[in-house]
Design a protein around this motif. Sequence first.
Motif, PDB file in Angstrom:
ATOM      1  N   ASP A 154       0.956  -2.553   6.012  1.00 17.71           N
ATOM      2  CA  ASP A 154       1.000  -1.345   5.197  1.00 17.71           C
ATOM      3  C   ASP A 154       1.440  -1.597   3.768  1.00 17.71           C
ATOM      4  OD1 ASP A 154       0.107   0.925   6.606  1.00 17.71           O
ATOM      5  OD2 ASP A 154       1.898   0.877   7.855  1.00 17.71           O
ATOM      6  N   SER A 196      -0.016   3.599   2.061  1.00 18.83           N
ATOM      7  CA  SER A 196      -0.493   3.878   3.420  1.00 18.83           C
ATOM      8  C   SER A 196       0.660   4.232   4.351  1.00 18.83           C
ATOM      9  CB  SER A 196      -1.288   2.686   3.973  1.00 18.83           C
ATOM     10  OG  SER A 196      -0.482   1.522   4.096  1.00 18.83           O
ATOM     11  N   SER A 217       1.237   7.976   6.043  1.00 15.31           N
ATOM     12  CA  SER A 217       1.342   8.050   7.503  1.00 15.31           C
ATOM     13  C   SER A 217       2.629   8.747   7.917  1.00 15.31           C
ATOM     14  CB  SER A 217       1.281   6.642   8.094  1.00 15.31           C
ATOM     15  OG  SER A 217       1.354   6.661   9.501  1.00 15.31           O
ATOM     16  N   ARG A 250      -1.532  -6.014  12.054  1.00 14.74           N
ATOM     17  CA  ARG A 250      -2.839  -5.793  12.657  1.00 14.74           C
ATOM     18  C   ARG A 250      -3.088  -6.808  13.772  1.00 14.74           C
ATOM     19  NH1 ARG A 250      -6.074  -2.321   9.919  1.00 14.74           N
ATOM     20  NH2 ARG A 250      -7.945  -3.227  10.857  1.00 14.74           N
ATOM     21  N   HIS A 259      -2.637   7.211  10.381  1.00 15.80           N
ATOM     22  CA  HIS A 259      -3.032   7.125   8.981  1.00 15.80           C
ATOM     23  C   HIS A 259      -2.419   5.919   8.267  1.00 15.80           C
ATOM     24  CE1 HIS A 259      -3.810  11.307  10.123  1.00 15.80           C
ATOM     25  NE2 HIS A 259      -4.770  11.273   9.212  1.00 15.80           N
ATOM     26  N   ASP A 260      -1.871   4.989   9.042  1.00 17.75           N
ATOM     27  CA  ASP A 260      -1.381   3.745   8.459  1.00 17.75           C
ATOM     28  C   ASP A 260      -2.540   2.756   8.363  1.00 17.75           C
ATOM     29  OD1 ASP A 260      -1.709   2.764  11.095  1.00 17.75           O
ATOM     30  OD2 ASP A 260       0.369   3.259  11.595  1.00 17.75           O
ATOM     31  N   ASN A 261      -2.229   1.492   8.168  1.00 18.61           N
ATOM     32  CA  ASN A 261      -3.276   0.478   8.014  1.00 18.61           C
ATOM     33  C   ASN A 261      -3.216  -0.546   9.142  1.00 18.61           C
ATOM     34  OD1 ASN A 261      -5.463  -0.727   6.615  1.00 18.61           O
ATOM     35  ND2 ASN A 261      -4.092  -2.239   5.703  1.00 18.61           N
TER      36      ASN A 261
END
Length: 465
Positions: A78, A82, A86, A323, A415-417
């Motif tokens: 993030d 972002s 979120s 991720r 709504h984060d990355n």
Amino acid sequence: MQNKKFDVIIRGGTAVTAQGIQTADIAVTQGKIMAIANELSGSAETEIDARGLLVLPGGVDTHCHIEQISGAGLMNADTFKSATCSAAFGGTTSVISFAAQHPGQKMRNVVADYAVLAKTGAVIDYAFHMIVADTGNENLTHDIPELIAQGHRSIKIFTTYDKVRQDDKSILDLLDLAKRDNALVCFHAENDGLIRNMTEKLLAQGKTAPKYHAASHPREAEIEAIERMCRFSEFTGARIMIFHVSTREGADIIRRARARGVDVQAETCPHYLFMTVDILEREDPARFMCSPPQRTPDDQEALWEAIADGTIQLVTSDHAPYRMDDIGKFANGADAPFNRIANGMPGLETRLPLMFNAMVSEGRMGIEAFVELTATAPARAFGLHNKGQIAEGFDADIAIWDPTLAKTYQANDLHDNVGYNPYEGTTIVGAPITVLSKGRLIVTDGTCVAEPGSGEWLSMDSRSN
């Protein structure tokens, strides 16, 4: 108040204020709550109809990792934009993230670098914990005292992990400094030797899969370190906060320490309240890896008991976003052993809905306890004295909730990355639908409308809590 003009009026909602639960209109001018009254007279440029809805103080999340490079050199997923968008979707309007020092760095430069990132990206207000990895190079004697005086009054210490952990002497030096200058010292409290011992044994036995992560962080590691840090606090007189308590024994140690007068506070996180260790048996278990790991149903019940009796005062996200790819969890390869997989899960957006569902929708403790645990107490603990309450003179950080809105989390609906939701399949009842930061609409009609960089840095008040 006749014909008075305000910037915003929120009308007719059921508000949880400093005086309790009441149906009220709330008026805002220049970012502050100016009036709370039944059928408030006057008008505003923006009027929001909150009839049938709950009007709550925006959440205060005092434990999140944003745009941070880990001790292993990995940048988390993030940015401040972002992450804070979120957070806002989840009803959170203030965050404290980390300015993470690495050995050889000057703390003043570390904080300055993170401040630039936040100033250009954050859409809600923010502060920083100073992660101290190096007490030399004038950091202990100059940089950290100077930063405390400027309002950065929270220090984070790790008792484990290469490159960031501090030995007992350094910890005591920092506690002495914090006592002198009235700062709060926060601990990731796990015994490094126990973790190393278990990790070596597991790897030697060929037990390298992600599910063995939990065994590599035995509960005894948390128990020993929490006990030791409480004793250090007792010895120095410094205020401390134990982060992410996960075990019954850890909570018991804190309870006994508080009973004998130790100035210790504690937090836990939703993943310890709503997940157990068997989650590491699921598909793609790396997405659930965190430290300390999830524990047992008995530990969950003990944590709820500790929340109810005030032993644990805060529930935070410990948002640590990586991720599920080769620049995140699997930077060391798809088949990396558990000790080379990045730890952490996203949580900024899910913290409040999960806790609301448990505490309000399911009736575990009620709405006033929910507000105290997730907004008022975190603000008070870290000296954010204009945050965490709906009261005249406080910042107009407000989340308007639909208590009947039901939602089942999907695979990638945050709504984060980060790219996944660890609570996929979980149904919650109750969610924020409109969120304001100092009177500015930041979430409305399912959209984050705030400008990047519109959030502001928060100084931590010097008063003891």
